[in-house]
Design a protein around this motif. Structure first.
Motif, PDB file in Angstrom:
ATOM      1  N   UNK A  28      53.160  20.598 -81.748  1.00  0.00           N
ATOM      2  CA  UNK A  28      51.982  21.372 -82.113  1.00  0.00           C
ATOM      3  C   UNK A  28      52.144  22.499 -80.799  1.00  0.00           C
ATOM      4  N   UNK A  29      51.086  23.513 -80.607  1.00  0.00           N
ATOM      5  CA  UNK A  29      51.183  24.499 -79.760  1.00  0.00           C
ATOM      6  C   UNK A  29      50.252  24.106 -78.692  1.00  0.00           C
ATOM      7  N   UNK A  30      50.916  24.167 -77.440  1.00  0.00           N
ATOM      8  CA  UNK A  30      50.338  23.924 -76.271  1.00  0.00           C
ATOM      9  C   UNK A  30      50.060  25.100 -75.203  1.00  0.00           C
ATOM     10  N   UNK A  31      50.724  26.347 -75.599  1.00  0.00           N
ATOM     11  CA  UNK A  31      50.711  27.249 -74.676  1.00  0.00           C
ATOM     12  C   UNK A  31      50.422  28.617 -75.313  1.00  0.00           C
ATOM     13  N   UNK A  32      49.504  29.359 -74.693  1.00  0.00           N
ATOM     14  CA  UNK A  32      49.250  30.762 -75.153  1.00  0.00           C
ATOM     15  C   UNK A  32      50.120  31.762 -74.349  1.00  0.00           C
ATOM     16  N   UNK A  33      50.921  32.642 -74.803  1.00  0.00           N
ATOM     17  CA  UNK A  33      51.682  33.485 -74.067  1.00  0.00           C
ATOM     18  C   UNK A  33      51.206  35.043 -74.210  1.00  0.00           C
ATOM     19  N   UNK A  34      50.714  35.587 -73.216  1.00  0.00           N
ATOM     20  CA  UNK A  34      50.342  37.148 -73.218  1.00  0.00           C
ATOM     21  C   UNK A  34      51.431  38.017 -72.889  1.00  0.00           C
ATOM     22  N   UNK A  35      51.982  38.620 -74.039  1.00  0.00           N
ATOM     23  CA  UNK A  35      53.068  39.699 -73.789  1.00  0.00           C
ATOM     24  C   UNK A  35      54.293  39.189 -74.212  1.00  0.00           C
ATOM     25  N   UNK A  36      54.515  39.269 -75.538  1.00  0.00           N
ATOM     26  CA  UNK A  36      55.780  38.665 -76.204  1.00  0.00           C
ATOM     27  C   UNK A  36      56.662  39.708 -76.355  1.00  0.00           C
ATOM     28  N   UNK A  37      57.462  40.208 -75.023  1.00  0.00           N
ATOM     29  CA  UNK A  37      58.174  41.235 -75.152  1.00  0.00           C
ATOM     30  C   UNK A  37      59.762  40.461 -75.160  1.00  0.00           C
ATOM     31  N   UNK A  38      60.836  41.432 -74.927  1.00  0.00           N
ATOM     32  CA  UNK A  38      62.189  40.962 -75.163  1.00  0.00           C
ATOM     33  C   UNK A  38      62.165  39.813 -73.881  1.00  0.00           C
ATOM     34  N   UNK A  39      61.947  40.083 -72.669  1.00  0.00           N
ATOM     35  CA  UNK A  39      62.120  39.132 -71.544  1.00  0.00           C
ATOM     36  C   UNK A  39      61.617  37.901 -71.746  1.00  0.00           C
ATOM     37  N   UNK A  40      60.030  37.816 -72.307  1.00  0.00           N
ATOM     38  CA  UNK A  40      59.627  36.367 -72.455  1.00  0.00           C
ATOM     39  C   UNK A  40      60.557  35.684 -73.740  1.00  0.00           C
ATOM     40  N   UNK A  41      60.993  36.365 -74.625  1.00  0.00           N
ATOM     41  CA  UNK A  41      61.985  35.553 -75.503  1.00  0.00           C
ATOM     42  C   UNK A  41      63.273  35.128 -75.058  1.00  0.00           C
ATOM     43  N   UNK A  42      63.671  35.916 -74.145  1.00  0.00           N
ATOM     44  CA  UNK A  42      64.832  35.520 -73.141  1.00  0.00           C
ATOM     45  C   UNK A  42      64.561  34.599 -72.306  1.00  0.00           C
ATOM     46  N   UNK A  43      63.643  34.238 -71.826  1.00  0.00           N
ATOM     47  CA  UNK A  43      63.243  33.483 -70.623  1.00  0.00           C
ATOM     48  C   UNK A  43      62.464  32.458 -71.022  1.00  0.00           C
ATOM     49  N   UNK A  44      61.090  32.629 -70.817  1.00  0.00           N
ATOM     50  CA  UNK A  44      60.182  31.558 -70.822  1.00  0.00           C
ATOM     51  C   UNK A  44      60.235  30.842 -72.185  1.00  0.00           C
ATOM     52  N   UNK A  45      60.383  31.367 -73.510  1.00  0.00           N
ATOM     53  CA  UNK A  45      60.493  31.037 -74.645  1.00  0.00           C
ATOM     54  C   UNK A  45      61.737  29.994 -74.901  1.00  0.00           C
ATOM     55  N   UNK A  46      62.726  30.630 -74.187  1.00  0.00           N
ATOM     56  CA  UNK A  46      64.062  29.912 -74.027  1.00  0.00           C
ATOM     57  C   UNK A  46      64.170  28.594 -73.347  1.00  0.00           C
ATOM     58  N   UNK A  47      63.405  28.588 -72.098  1.00  0.00           N
ATOM     59  CA  UNK A  47      63.136  27.350 -71.425  1.00  0.00           C
ATOM     60  C   UNK A  47      62.343  26.272 -72.322  1.00  0.00           C
ATOM     61  N   UNK A  48      61.216  26.740 -73.025  1.00  0.00           N
ATOM     62  CA  UNK A  48      60.130  25.973 -73.563  1.00  0.00           C
ATOM     63  C   UNK A  48      61.070  25.526 -74.678  1.00  0.00           C
ATOM     64  N   UNK A  49      61.956  26.184 -75.728  1.00  0.00           N
ATOM     65  CA  UNK A  49      62.691  25.607 -76.655  1.00  0.00           C
ATOM     66  C   UNK A  49      63.603  24.494 -76.394  1.00  0.00           C
ATOM     67  N   UNK A  50      64.164  24.471 -75.192  1.00  0.00           N
ATOM     68  CA  UNK A  50      65.345  23.586 -74.643  1.00  0.00           C
ATOM     69  C   UNK A  50      64.518  22.397 -74.160  1.00  0.00           C
ATOM     70  N   UNK A  51      63.150  22.716 -73.699  1.00  0.00           N
ATOM     71  CA  UNK A  51      62.482  21.507 -73.231  1.00  0.00           C
ATOM     72  C   UNK A  51      61.955  20.597 -74.357  1.00  0.00           C
ATOM     73  N   UNK A  52      61.596  21.338 -75.558  1.00  0.00           N
ATOM     74  CA  UNK A  52      61.236  20.593 -76.714  1.00  0.00           C
ATOM     75  C   UNK A  52      62.376  19.837 -77.099  1.00  0.00           C
ATOM     76  N   UNK A  53      63.394  20.517 -77.169  1.00  0.00           N
ATOM     77  CA  UNK A  53      64.707  19.715 -77.733  1.00  0.00           C
ATOM     78  C   UNK A  53      65.220  18.330 -76.951  1.00  0.00           C
ATOM     79  N   UNK A  54      64.956  18.555 -75.615  1.00  0.00           N
ATOM     80  CA  UNK A  54      65.006  17.489 -74.623  1.00  0.00           C
ATOM     81  C   UNK A  54      64.173  16.693 -74.509  1.00  0.00           C
ATOM     82  N   UNK A  55      62.969  16.896 -74.509  1.00  0.00           N
ATOM     83  CA  UNK A  55      61.785  15.972 -73.990  1.00  0.00           C
ATOM     84  C   UNK A  55      60.702  15.891 -75.047  1.00  0.00           C
ATOM     85  N   UNK A  56      60.584  16.891 -75.995  1.00  0.00           N
ATOM     86  CA  UNK A  56      59.576  16.703 -76.990  1.00  0.00           C
ATOM     87  C   UNK A  56      58.210  17.311 -76.593  1.00  0.00           C
TER      88      UNK A  56
END
Length: 492
Positions: A28-56
């Motif tokens: 499910x969704x647990x985070x709202x992110x304000x400002x979905x620019x290139x940096x967010x997609x290359x940084x915060x979303x990347x970390x969250x994607x990896x964390x979902x894969x690692x620990x759910x």
């Protein structure tokens, strides 16, 4: 690319690109992110994607675009999927990111944005909107009453569209409903960003409801964080490479470098993704890491920008291809590291920075980094120079960097070609250096620029002599010769 199907499902991908290592529908969704620019997609979303894969966990992201609708129009037809490209000397790697569920736009769906932020399942609101979008006065720490978003949101606080207004109204509604407040995590590159945002939100709330401001002050967590990852603007080449790697047309692809850093103050009352499992550093105090970045990365960047630009180097990677300049970068980092608090691995950080700067796939312009020098010098160069002087250590690297800035302030290259300084005090600088030709006159004039240099530096004959000597060599022999001389001195 027009003949390829639009990336909208992992099942459409026909090439062996790396995909999310988890079932998107199970999280499910647990985070709202304000400002979905290139940096967010290359940084915060990347970390969250990896964390979902690692620990759910239920830590997918509901994106929000405050002004533009472009990102929403790129990502929503793709169900939030996009390709993250990583470029370096070894080549190109790509990974499809699944952390973002969708993107709302404040311009089209203001009520839906507040509905998302007040959802009890949302435990964190992360933000990357750049400093100008917040509407916070750096001088007072409170709201900037002249900021357009602040003006609009104070006039209609229950229908906000700006950062401070949205956070305040969402927290007001959560308080009224008995819903625990979300944690507010600023991911913009601002010193003490959590503290700054707390001041801004409570100041805004104080204009709406003083009781609400007091509740926010006592109940809402605003951890500080430090982020770092170079993310160039996407180009047609970005989209073509993403299409080649996935077999799909990806209108939201972004590219970046291999290096990534996220240091976060570990204050999350409602929980968080297991970011420490995927490379983020969860710490008690972010300040030492911010200082390390400012002085080692940003400080050496400024030196490289001025010396590199004036010696004909277009990009930072060109600076690193010059043996003498590369030596000066190392010299500067070593000097800066000596001004930092103990416990930081400055050698590993310096090694990583040298590799980043040399990355041939990243085109970071020296002239771009040279912008806004009067705003950058105090933290990057003058503060460590002052501490180095006080410790009776070698001020040479800082004196050289400041002299290079002074040389840059003349607005002309060694061959006479003129350029704009692109500095908020450009006209003031031009006035005080006008008609001055000697290093001592130029250095004296710029040292007297109001509010820039610490009094301890301007009053030090040792400092002023070091700067003037370096500047004289730049003026008399040219920047390239001055760089070579400084490099020889540092190796001696």
């Amino acid at each position: 690319m027009a003949s390829l199907p639009r990336l909208a499902s992992l099942h459409q991908i026909t090439e062996p690109v790396t995909r999310p290592a988890y079932n998107l529908a199970e999280h499910g969704v647990g985070i709202v992110h304000l400002g979905v620019g290139a940096f967010h997609r290359a940084h915060v979303a990347d970390y969250c994607d990896q964390a979902l894969a690692k620990s759910g966990g239920d830590w997918r992201i509901q994106g929000v675009s405050l002004r533009s609708t472009t990102v929403a129009d790129q990502l929503n037809p793709q169900n939030g999927l996009y390709t993250l490209l990583v470029r370096d000397a070894a080549g190109l790697q790509g990974r499809v990111i699944g952390a973002i569920q969708s993107v709302l736009t404040a311009a089209r769906e203001k009520a839906d944005v507040l509905k998302a932020m007040t959802n009890p399942e949302i435990r964190i609101v992360t933000i990357t909107v750049t400093e100008k979008a917040y509407g916070i006065s750096r001088e007072t720490g409170g709201v900037d009453m002249a900021h357009p978003a602040v003006i609009a949101d104070l006039a209609a606080p229950e229908a906000p569209g700006g950062v401070l207004g949205l956070l305040t109204e969402a927290l007001r509604q959560r308080r009224a409903a008995g819903t625990p407040p979300f944690t507010v995590l600023c991911c913009d590159n601002l010193p003490a960003n959590g503290t700054l945002l707390r001041q801004g939100v409570t100041s805004f709330a104080g204009h709406v409801d003083p009781d609400l401001a007091a509740w926010i002050e006592g109940n809402v967590a605003f951890p500080c964080s430090m982020v770092d990852r170079i993310t160039p603007a996407s180009t047609e080449t970005t989209l073509q490479d993403a299409a080649r790697l996935t077999g799909c047309a990806d209108h939201a692809a972004v590219e970046t470098e291999p290096f990534s850093q996220w240091v976060i103050e570990d204050t999350f009352p409602q929980g968080r993704p297991a970011l420490e499992e995927v490379g983020a550093e969860l710490v008690g105090d972010v300040a030492p890491f911010e200082q390390m970045k400012l002085r080692m990365l940003n400080g050496s960047h400024s030196m490289m920008a001025y010396a590199g630009f004036l010696s004909g180097k277009t990009f930072i990677r060109d600076v690193m291809a010059d043996e003498a300049l590369q030596a000066l970068v190392g010299q500067h980092m070593r000097a800066a590291s000596k001004t930092l608090p103990p416990g930081l691995d400055t050698e590993a950080y310096a090694s990583a920075l040298m590799a980043r700067f040399a990355n041939p796939a990243i085109a970071h312009e020296t002239y771009q980094i040279a912008m806004d020098g009067t705003q950058k010098l105090p933290q990057r160069l003058l503060a460590p120079a002052h501490e180095t002087l006080r410790a009776n250590a070698d001020i040479g690297p800082f004196a050289f960097a400041v002299a290079a800035w002074m040389r840059y302030c003349l607005g002309r290259r060694d061959d006479g070609e003129a350029y704009p300084l692109r500095d908020p005090r450009e006209s003031e600088i031009a006035t005080i250096v006008s008609g001055k030709s000697t290093a001592s006159d130029i250095a004296d004039a710029l040292h007297d620029l109001p509010g820039l240099f610490p009094a301890a530096l301007t009053a030090s004959p040792v400092w002023r002599d070091a700067v003037t000597t370096a500047l004289a060599r730049m003026l008399e022999e040219g920047m390239s010769a001055a760089i070579s001389a400084q490099a020889r001195a540092s190796s001696g």
